[in-house]
Write an enzyme that holds these catalytic residues in place. Structure first.
Site, PDB file in Angstrom:
ATOM      1  N   LYS B  93       0.938  -1.107  -0.024  1.00  0.00           N
ATOM      2  CA  LYS B  93       0.306  -0.021   0.090  1.00  0.00           C
ATOM      3  C   LYS B  93       0.859   1.246   0.162  1.00  0.00           C
ATOM      4  O   LYS B  93       1.514   1.438   0.993  1.00  0.00           O
ATOM      5  CB  LYS B  93      -0.941   0.113   1.276  1.00  0.00           C
ATOM      6  CG  LYS B  93      -1.667   1.353   1.426  1.00  0.00           C
ATOM      7  CD  LYS B  93      -2.546   1.421   2.526  1.00  0.00           C
ATOM      8  CE  LYS B  93      -2.957   2.997   2.851  1.00  0.00           C
ATOM      9  NZ  LYS B  93      -3.661   3.132   3.793  1.00  0.00           N
ATOM     10  N   GLY B 182     -10.623   7.769   6.433  1.00  0.00           N
ATOM     11  CA  GLY B 182     -11.777   8.796   6.704  1.00  0.00           C
ATOM     12  C   GLY B 182     -13.099   8.074   7.099  1.00  0.00           C
ATOM     13  O   GLY B 182     -14.078   8.784   7.618  1.00  0.00           O
TER      14      GLY B 182
END
Lengths: 326, 254
Positions: B93, B182
């Protein structure tokens, strides 16, 4: 009564020795190659916060319950305990952190800017809101360990640097016991000690921040211990520039006067922890392992020491016996 | 179930491993969530944390190491190489951060790092914004999955730009898309799945909840609900009421 030999003169070993000596049944021996409490033990670099309510923000409820008596135990055993509570603050843009902290903890009262100034005049006008945990305390870890050592010596228990353990062995060597405890891991923490007589703060301050939470513990004489980091790395004992910068800038955010502080010490060490971050007593053959205090050395060592003494002297099964916490 | 670089994972929930009260609670949260992938940070948790890495491997699910905390192409590439050695996986990632307060991705450096790593044989999961051209560039650079943010990392604000995320889904119907970062509430995660996203990656919302295990389960249920809803072809919102019960012949109650 069988003889008892304690390995390790860090916070765990000295608390168990103190508790055993206090019961009067038997005087233990203590063996530690260093001969006295010092930088070889991670408890030497601890903050010394006796803050069970604040710790409950991220720790299991049992840490709160067992930590409640810690301040009394330390005071009864010769440590100078400062009972001025903890002040938890957050920069105004991170005030939601304060709400979260308040939700997850108890025994606090919200304080506004004026009340913060009344508690710590130097912080007047700097923080609009905070939380005051009035019943919490702190101590100077190094002085506390040396006080235990002195009292033990006065009772005839000197720390031997070498020797053959006899009788039942209590292994309180912290992370050094990894050779026997494969599920023990090191959780690194970094700390710094500064001298800044220009700023007078009298109680433990926690500054909440989503990335860089900071705590500051007054040591008296304008000296402060600052701690922050929790890193899942057992590895090298070093302070990174990043951590130093973060801790110092957080201290500066607390009070700009800290910009003038003299840096006395930068330190890093690894604290022994089991996977649930709770301490353990583990009996294997003729050895009782007492370990895994994690970041709660001074808070939980008295309770674990009591359990160890109950077990060793009265055969009472302790709450933190390994089998109960697989 | 989502397929990343030819590997099908068992759940669309990708869960981070940072900030839990203890490794034991982390493991329990992973079990409750039945997460498909565990992400782990190399920089913050350190390359030396073998004990912690062992605990993560013991979760028994694919590990996606990340380059969290990297601020430059070079840092990110070096960290990715370390990760490949430590976790023996080509997956990475990719995070390249521009600004520490918003943890906003540096999309320019991201594209460059993605290209270098893809050429080096990595299978890159880029943490990016929902910008269409940036996402297009990342695909050009060799990425076969995109991970746009819902909102800044750890902010818990949910999907700041549902329009942008929907538009991205429409533009790249065949690319696996993951909302990364988020998410604060299960409803946010459900919304991402309702938009047709393939997976959701989250960490703080679970790890910093008062009860991480319960929140992990809640997230898993929401993601499953959102996924089912998307597959069920939901109705369109409309301005006028449309009675769901025929009014004709209704009983008159005294």
């Amino acid at each position: 009564m069988t003889a008892i030999t304690i390995l390790g003169a860090g916070v765990m070993g000295l608390c168990i020795a103190t508790e055993l000596a206090a019961r009067g049944t038997t005087l233990p021996r203590i063996i530690d190659p260093a001969g006295k409490p010092g930088a070889q033990a991670c408890s030497w670099r601890a903050g010394g916060m006796l803050a069970p309510y604040c710790e409950a923000e991220s720790a299991e409820p049992v840490v709160l319950r067992l930590g409640l008596d810690a301040a009394d135990w330390w005071q009864a055993n010769g440590a100078e305990v400062v009972r001025r509570g903890t002040l938890v603050l957050a920069p105004s843009r991170d005030r939601t952190e304060l709400d979260r902290f308040a939700r997850l903890t108890q025994a606090h009262r919200p304080v506004n800017g004026d009340e913060i100034a009344a508690l710590e005049p130097e912080l007047a006008g700097r923080f609009p809101r905070g939380l005051h945990f009035a019943t919490e305390a702190h101590l100077n870890p190094r002085a506390a360990l040396l006080a235990l050592r002195d009292r033990l010596e006065a009772q005839g228990v000197a720390i031997e640097t070498e020797g053959t353990p006899a009788g039942l062995i209590v292994d309180a060597r912290g992370l050094a016991a990894r050779d026997q405890l494969p599920d023990l891991r090191g959780v690194r923490g970094e700390m710094l000690v500064i001298r800044c007589p220009e700023v007078t703060l009298t109680r433990t301050i926690r500054l909440l921040h989503p990335r860089i939470p900071l705590y500051l513990v007054p040591r008296g004489d304008g000296i402060y211990m600052i701690g922050a980091t929790m890193l899942e790395t057992g590895g090298k004992y070093r302070v990174t520039a990043r951590s130093a910068v973060e801790m110092l800038s957080a201290a500066y955010a607390l009070h700009p006067g800290f910009a003038e502080a003299e840096i006395l010490e930068l330190g890093s060490d690894a604290r022994p922890a089991f996977p649930d971050n709770l301490p353990r007593l583990r009996r294997r053959g003729g050895t009782l392992y007492a370990n895994g205090l994690y970041r709660h050395g001074y808070l939980l060592a008295p309770a674990v020491a009591r359990m160890a003494a109950d077990y060793l002297l009265e055969g009472r099964k302790p709450e933190f016996m390994d089998e109960d916490h697989p | 179930m989502p397929v990343f670089y030819g590997t099908e994972v068992a759940s669309p929930l990708m869960l981070g491993t940072a900030q839990y009260p203890s490794p034991a609670i982390m493991a329990e949260a992973f079990r409750a969530a039945r997460a498909g992938i565990a992400t782990v940070s190399l920089r913050r948790e350190g390359g030396e944390g073998q004990d912690f890495h062992r605990l993560i491997k013991e979760l028994g699910i694919p590990v996606l190491p990340n380059t969290a905390g990297c601020h430059s192409v070079r840092e990110a590439v070096t960290t990715a190489q370390m990760a490949r050695e430590l976790f023996e996986t080509p997956w990475i990632k990719l995070e390249v951060i521009r600004d520490d307060d918003t943890l906003c991705p540096d999309v320019i450096a991201l594209v460059e790092a993605a290209r270098l790593l893809s050429e080096d044989g990595f299978q890159v999961f880029p943490y990016c914004t929902e910008d269409l051209s940036v996402c297009g560039r990342l695909l050009d650079a060799g990425c076969q999955v995109l991970m746009p943010w819902g909102a800044p990392i750890g902010s818990g604000r949910g999907l700041n730009n549902p329009y942008g995320l929907r538009s991205l889904r429409a533009h790249f119907p065949d690319v696996p898309l993951v909302v990364d970062a988020g998410i604060g509430l299960p409803s946010h995660a459900a919304q991402a799945m309702e938009l047709g996203y393939d997976a959701v990656l989250l960490n703080t919302a679970v790890a910093k909840a008062g009860d991480p295990v319960a929140m992990a389960r809640a997230m898993a249920l929401a993601i499953e609900a959102g996924q089912l809803a998307h597959g069920a072809n939901p109705i369109e919102a409309r301005d006028m009421a449309a009675p769901s019960t025929p009014l004709f012949g209704m009983a008159v109650l005294a």
